[in-house]
Design a protein around this motif. Structure first.
Motif, PDB file in Angstrom:
ATOM      1  N   SER A  66       0.739  -1.117  -0.129  1.00 21.14           N
ATOM      2  CA  SER A  66       0.097   0.049   0.088  1.00 21.14           C
ATOM      3  C   SER A  66       0.971   1.459   0.042  1.00 21.14           C
ATOM      4  O   SER A  66       0.646   2.044  -0.659  1.00 21.14           O
ATOM      5  N   VAL A  67       1.870   1.334   0.751  1.00 19.41           N
ATOM      6  CA  VAL A  67       2.828   2.422   0.727  1.00 19.41           C
ATOM      7  C   VAL A  67       3.580   2.791  -0.449  1.00 19.41           C
ATOM      8  O   VAL A  67       3.363   3.658  -1.207  1.00 19.41           O
ATOM      9  N   LEU A  68       3.639   1.510  -1.162  1.00 18.38           N
ATOM     10  CA  LEU A  68       4.414   1.827  -2.800  1.00 18.38           C
ATOM     11  C   LEU A  68       3.334   2.062  -3.940  1.00 18.38           C
ATOM     12  O   LEU A  68       3.676   3.114  -4.568  1.00 18.38           O
ATOM     13  N   PHE A  69       2.183   1.753  -3.397  1.00 18.82           N
ATOM     14  CA  PHE A  69       0.768   2.162  -4.380  1.00 18.82           C
ATOM     15  C   PHE A  69       0.593   3.603  -4.056  1.00 18.82           C
ATOM     16  O   PHE A  69      -0.203   3.906  -4.675  1.00 18.82           O
ATOM     17  N   LYS A  70       1.012   4.097  -2.930  1.00 15.13           N
ATOM     18  CA  LYS A  70       0.247   5.042  -2.254  1.00 15.13           C
ATOM     19  C   LYS A  70      -1.217   5.271  -2.230  1.00 15.13           C
ATOM     20  O   LYS A  70      -1.912   6.166  -2.430  1.00 15.13           O
ATOM     21  N   ASP A  71      -1.747   3.950  -1.596  1.00 17.22           N
ATOM     22  CA  ASP A  71      -2.876   3.508  -1.093  1.00 17.22           C
ATOM     23  C   ASP A  71      -3.174   4.350   0.122  1.00 17.22           C
ATOM     24  O   ASP A  71      -3.255   3.484   0.976  1.00 17.22           O
ATOM     25  N   VAL A  72      -3.578   5.603   0.098  1.00 14.28           N
ATOM     26  CA  VAL A  72      -3.497   6.359   1.494  1.00 14.28           C
ATOM     27  C   VAL A  72      -4.504   5.743   2.455  1.00 14.28           C
ATOM     28  O   VAL A  72      -4.203   5.564   3.539  1.00 14.28           O
ATOM     29  N   PRO A  73      -5.790   5.417   1.747  1.00 20.10           N
ATOM     30  CA  PRO A  73      -6.577   5.085   2.974  1.00 20.10           C
ATOM     31  C   PRO A  73      -6.270   3.775   3.505  1.00 20.10           C
ATOM     32  O   PRO A  73      -6.470   3.726   5.089  1.00 20.10           O
TER      33      PRO A  73
END
Lengths: 323, 279, 548
Positions: A278-285
């Motif tokens: 998620s961090v790498l994808f910038k999946d903020v929620p």
């Protein structure tokens, strides 16, 4: 003890609760900011590298409100979050709740199992080494625990995987299993890999705590007065228990960090792996919800640790509460 | 039960000696890398990866045909330098902030406590990835991130130790005598917490070595191709079938070195502990 | 069309792929005409004995497939990794599909007619049934198109539909799609290899538009249906009896998600899978050495090469670019780092893209006529000595973490560059950050590109046209490409494309390194026919058989 309940301690508890809320707020802002600054672009990540029109990109950005100023984005997230709505994952399109719940099971089971193993083995071993201080058993166990502390979990994991899963075939190589017992069997190796380092810590700290107590004057007195070794040890253990338990509380935070590597090594779809993706994808929620959940656990344990200090040492109590 | 402290103090345990010897060797490799492992970065892609025992390559080679033995010896530098800096940096922060917070209490203490909470709660992977993305990847960037991540536990440790010292009579009397707080902190309290800090320093070195190699394993540490045990271990995973030594040698070196540092740290903390008691 | 592979993206961390994903999928399609008649590109199964093992004619009760990634959602419109496409390909159909040769073939539409450059008329077949037994109607299809265009329901693929003007029912069994502008690639959009997966309208409504989750699994009209889905763990599909075509030999397929390369290899050695996708090249030898294993290779139309930003110092000097070109030992890289699983690239177009005109072997020969820079460090030194930076310089080069062999290759030529005075800092980046960096036109960069079509002009048009990553402009080439664009004779068009690339080679804005291959592993009990890089996007279990 009575004074604790009626006195200033509830105020202390309230203050800490307030501080925890503030911490979570600060953390959420910090994480939001870090992800905002992080390189990459969610819209690009979603679309791949296709040559898309700028309009299509703009449309995606607008849908996730990425076109708004930073503070407005944060405010939008915050106002939803306080009502318990953490949104949906950008990457998978699933609501955060079920997504996290599903992954929490694996991580919690691995970490819990590791914790249990390390405590069940580590504490008795620590006591034995303390009581037999200087003997060969002590030396062997202490050296072994130092090696355990020094070995990276992923290296141990790799080793276990090769020897016990591939070589001997005693454990499964991957997967999470179905049902309770099967699941336990699948998580055994990851848990052991995680528990080795942790258990070594437990041995060291138990040994130190028990030795500290054994060196106290009251032990000499007790022995001098002819109290049996067993009875003396009981008193010693009771006194050593509190620092051990509080230190265990602090290890909870490290457990999560350790699971990331273990999950990568054993290819387990847990919270650690979810966090990295998620961090790498910038999946903020997802990152926000995960960070806050972990922070909450850490804060609560830290709080319980502090509270137990209060219960142990009246001097600290007076000082802390006074402030 | 506990034997005579004097007798124990005089004899240096065998493990401590062995650890010191090993560390000295690693340190020599780190300092004289160019002399000891001159061919560490010499590639031979025509040779590629070969197993141990091939002529000229005791432990075989990696995917670029580099000699595992030389590469591993050269890796000593990044195995010592970074962890030392991490431990020293984090100790410095922990010492200053922890002492101040523990002695002064109040707002400073509160802020230090929250700082520690915040960092402990911040996912290490997140910080490492974001910082690496913002300022570029690299060994020293990772080292800086680790200093920040290690500092809260040092702050807590020192703060706890200071709080334990503060109510003691010698501090009370210093206060009554009107000695400046900064003097009390760094002249009176500090020497008493040095043993804890020093022992912790060594433990942190070992811990940082493991942490750095873990980050290299996730691809966040040293750049590709640099001699580094964590990196070698990660790269070596792909080669386990061709040359298991490519992963085993650096793995064993990490464990041995970290163990030696830890053993030395334990021994030192015992020693310093007794000194304090004796005083 | 700028599609950079994501294939690598699955290697370790499940979903990164989603990041990069729409990718390997066919987007541009000058292919329509090119492929219609194209003979199946031969799988250049260099090491793989793909066809060994006789067909026993028996059924395969259960096929266990190890997937190099983790799926959270099976609907490619939501999560569009190439692996999602592979799974959806056997469960859901589009109006059209693809075959092993890369040609568009009928699926739920039995016939396609392009009545004007912007009008496509699809005749819906009347014998198709969904897994629940209900017939496939034009309404279901139109509703599915609507869902596919809805950015909320299909965030990953909705933008592909941007050129659609209108989708309408034009007869009982007829649907007409109109595009805003004439676009050769438009014909690919309503396929399950691009942006359309057809489910019953009732299923969409019941799932509140969230199909592909564990709660509401995919429902389609393909030969298999999802029987069990545990996100990030496994998915199981079973043969259905509603399928109109021939009964496939495989009764049940269970995909295990094993994102980690090493874990997958271990699982394979422990006989936990019968088929494994995306065997990493660095591990290929270990896979081949596993007992009862066949590794099948196919040229994957990928291009790997260096891109010089010709407006950035010091790469604005052609001598610098030539010096680097002479210092890179491509033969050694292909032979030793790719272990021969690839071909030294002499051009931007890959040999497999000249289908219909030349076989890959013939095409490789034609492309080899383009002048190359031989590995020659003396020559490299000479070029550099006459350049703007005679004493060398330092440059950095990033590669994506999903392509470790790119990193190994970079380190290998970095050692040679060092000898002529150029220091190369090789950096590894997560695929997301690597892509972000490419958008900033770095002075020196890797390009790792998977051609999605059989059009030889695909990469050349991008790399030599406007907005190319090298910021390279050459009027002569622009003219040649314009001519190629309007040339309808494949042979003349190919000649023009080669001419343009020959002109490029003289300027060395791009240095092609290699054309890649990808590999799958099969247990000796499973055979595969016609394996190409398109195969897994087709109704692929029909290519499998129980082998002896």
């Amino acid at each position: 003890m009575k004074g604790l309940v009626a006195g200033p301690v509830p105020a202390f508890v309230l203050r800490r609760a307030g501080a925890t809320v503030l911490l979570l707020l600060a953390l959420s802002l910090l994480v939001f900011g870090l992800l905002y600054l992080a390189p990459g672009d969610v819209a690009r990540n979603l679309l791949g590298t296709r040559n898309v029109t700028p309009e299509a990109l703009a449309e995606i950005r607008a849908r996730y409100h990425l076109d708004e100023p930073f503070l407005q984005q944060y405010w939008r997230w915050l106002t939803h979050a306080v009502t318990g709505d953490f949104g949906t994952s950008i990457r998978t399109g699933r609501p955060i709740g079920p997504l996290m719940l599903e992954k929490t099971g694996i991580t919690a089971a691995t970490a819990g199992l590791a914790f249990l193993l390390s405590v069940l083995v580590g504490i008795p071993a620590g006591i034995v080494t303390a009581v037999r201080r200087g003997r060969w058993l002590d030396r062997v166990l202490v050296t072994a625990s130092v090696v355990g502390v020094s070995a990276p979990g992923f290296a141990i994991g790799l080793l276990l995987l090769y020897v016990f899963a591939l070589g001997l075939g005693w454990f499964p190589i991957y997967g999470t299993g179905e049902g309770f017992l099967d699941g336990l069997w699948h998580l055994a190796l990851p848990a052991i890999a995680l528990a080795l380092g942790l258990g070594a810590f437990v041995v060291k700290l138990t040994r130190a705590a028990v030795i500290r107590e054994l060196d106290q004057d009251y032990v000499t007195f007790a022995r001098g007065r002819g109290l049996s070794e067993a009875a003396t040890l009981r008193v010693v253990l009771r006194n050593a228990a509190i620092p051990i338990v509080t230190s265990l509380g602090l290890m909870v935070a490290y457990l999560f960090g350790g699971t990331v590597l273990i999950e990568v090594t054993f290819a387990l779809p847990g919270l650690g792996a979810l966090m990295e993706e998620s961090v790498l994808f910038k999946d903020v929620p997802v990152v926000q919800a995960l960070t806050l959940a972990v922070a909450l656990v850490v804060s609560v344990t830290a709080f319980l640790v502090d509270l137990s200090y209060l219960l142990i040492d009246p001097r600290v109590r007076a000082r802390t509460v006074r402030r | 039960m506990s034997g005579s402290p004097d007798r124990r103090r005089r004899r240096i345990p065998v493990v401590a000696i062995l650890s010191a010897v090993l560390l000295a060797f690693v340190a020599i490799c780190a300092l004289a890398q160019e002399i000891i492992a001159p061919k560490a970065l010499e590639q031979d892609i025509y040779l590629g990866v070969v197993g141990g025992g091939v002529e000229g390559h005791l432990f075989g080679t990696d995917q670029l045909g580099r000699d595992i033995l030389q590469l591993s010896l050269a890796g000593a530098r990044s195995a010592l330098a970074g962890p030392l800096v991490v431990a020293l940096g984090s100790m410095l922060i922990g010492f200053l902030l922890g002492t101040y917070a523990g002695y002064r209490g109040g707002v400073v203490d509160m802020l230090a406590g929250r700082y520690a909470d915040l960092l402990l709660a911040l996912p290490a992977v997140l910080l490492a990835i974001v910082v690496a993305g913002l300022v570029g990847r690299g060994y020293w960037v990772t080292v800086a991130v680790l200093i920040v991540l290690f500092s809260p536990s040092d702050v807590r440790l020192v703060r706890g130790a200071v709080i334990e010292q503060t109510p003691r009579p010698y501090i009370e009397s210093a206060r009554v005598l009107g000695i400046r707080p900064s003097r009390i902190m760094f002249r009176h309290i500090a020497p008493n917490i040095v043993p804890i800090v020093v022992a912790n320093l060594l433990l942190n070195v070992a811990f940082a070595l493991v942490a750095l190699s873990s980050l290299s394993y996730l691809g966040l540490g040293v750049p590709p191709g640099a001699p580094d045990w964590g990196r070698q271990l990660a790269d070596g995973r792909q080669l386990l079938g061709d040359n298991p030594l490519a992963a085993v040698v650096p793995g064993v070196l990490i464990i041995l070195t970290a163990t030696a540092v830890n053993l030395l740290g334990d021994w030192l903390s015992d020693l310093l502990d007794r000194r304090v008691v004796a005083r | 069309m700028a599609d950079i592979d994501k294939r690598g993206a699955f290697s370790r961390r499940g979903l990164l792929k989603a990041a990069v994903t729409g990718v390997t999928i066919l987007s541009a399609a000058t292919l329509l005409e090119a492929c219609g008649a194209a003979p199946a590109p031969k799988s250049s199964a260099s090491g793989g004995s793909a066809e060994t093992g006789q067909d026993t004619g028996k059924d395969i009760e259960l096929l266990r497939v190890a997937l190099p990634g983790s799926l959270s959602n099976l609907y490619p419109g939501q999560e569009s990794g190439i692996l999602n496409y592979y799974v959806a390909a056997i469960c859901m159909e589009g109006l059209v599909g693809v075959d092993s040769s890369g040609a568009i073939v009928p699926a739920l539409a039995s016939k396609v007619e392009r009545t004007s450059p912007t009008t496509y008329v699809y005749t819906i077949r009347d014998d198709a049934k969904f897994h629940d037994g209900s017939p496939v109607t034009a309404d279901d299809i139109l509703h599915s198109i609507e869902m596919a265009r809805d950015a909320k329901v299909s965030p990953s693929t909705a933008s592909y539909w941007a050129n659609l003007d209108e989708a309408a029912k034009s007869g009982v069994n007829e649907i007409t799609l109109t595009s805003k502008t004439a676009d050769e690639a438009f014909g690919w959009i309503p396929s399950n290899v691009d942006a359309l997966w057809i489910a019953p309208k009732t299923a969409w409504e019941k799932a509140k538009n969230q199909i592909g989750t564990a709660q509401s699994p995919l429902v389609g009209s393909g030969p298999y249906k999802v029987t069990e889905f545990a996100p990030d763990s496994h998915v199981e599909l079973a043969r259905v009896d509603t399928w109109r075509g021939a009964r496939p030999k495989v009764a049940k397929i269970r995909f295990e998600f094993i994102a980690d390369d090493n874990t997958r290899l271990l699982a394979w050695k422990a006989n936990k899978a019968d088929m494994s996708l995306n065997v990493p090249l660095a591990q290929a030898r270990q896979w081949e050495a596993a007992p009862g294993t066949r590794v099948v290779y196919a040229a994957d139309r990928s291009y790997a090469g260096l891109t010089f930003n010709v407006t950035a110092k010091p790469f604005d000097d052609v001598r610098v670019r030539k010096a680097i070109a002479h210092a890179v030992n491509r033969d050694a890289i292909v032979k030793n780092i790719l272990h021969g699983r690839g071909q030294v690239a002499t051009a931007l177009s890959t040999p497999e893209q000249f289908g219909g005109l030349w076989t890959p072997e013939q095409a490789a020969k034609e492309l080899a006529a383009i002048p190359q820079y031989a590995y020659d460090l003396e020559q490299a030194k000479k070029e550099l000595a006459q350049s703007s930076v005679p004493n060398g310089f330092t440059a950095s080069l990033s590669y994506p973490n999903t392509g470790p062999h790119l990193g190994t290759a970079a380190l290998a030529f970095a050692a040679d560059l060092k000898k002529i005075g150029i220091t190369l800092d090789v950096k590894e980046l997560p695929i997301e950050q690597w892509l972000a960096e490419l958008n900033t036109f770095p002075p020196l960069s890797y390009m790792w590109y998977f051609n999605t079509t059989g059009d030889p002009g695909e990469l050349a048009n991008w790399f030599l046209g406007e907005g190319n990553p090298a910021k390279y402009a050459n009027d002569g080439i622009t003219d040649t490409l314009a001519k190629a664009g309007s040339e309808s004779d494949p042979a003349r068009r190919a000649a023009l494309l080669i001419e343009a690339q020959t002109a490029q080679a003289a300027d060395a804005a791009y240095l092609p390194l290699w054309w890649g291959q990808s590999a799958i592993a099969l247990s000796s009990a499973v055979g595969v026919r016609d394996y190409t890089s398109y195969t897994l996007l087709t109704d692929w279990p029909e290519h499998l058989y129980a082998a002896k």
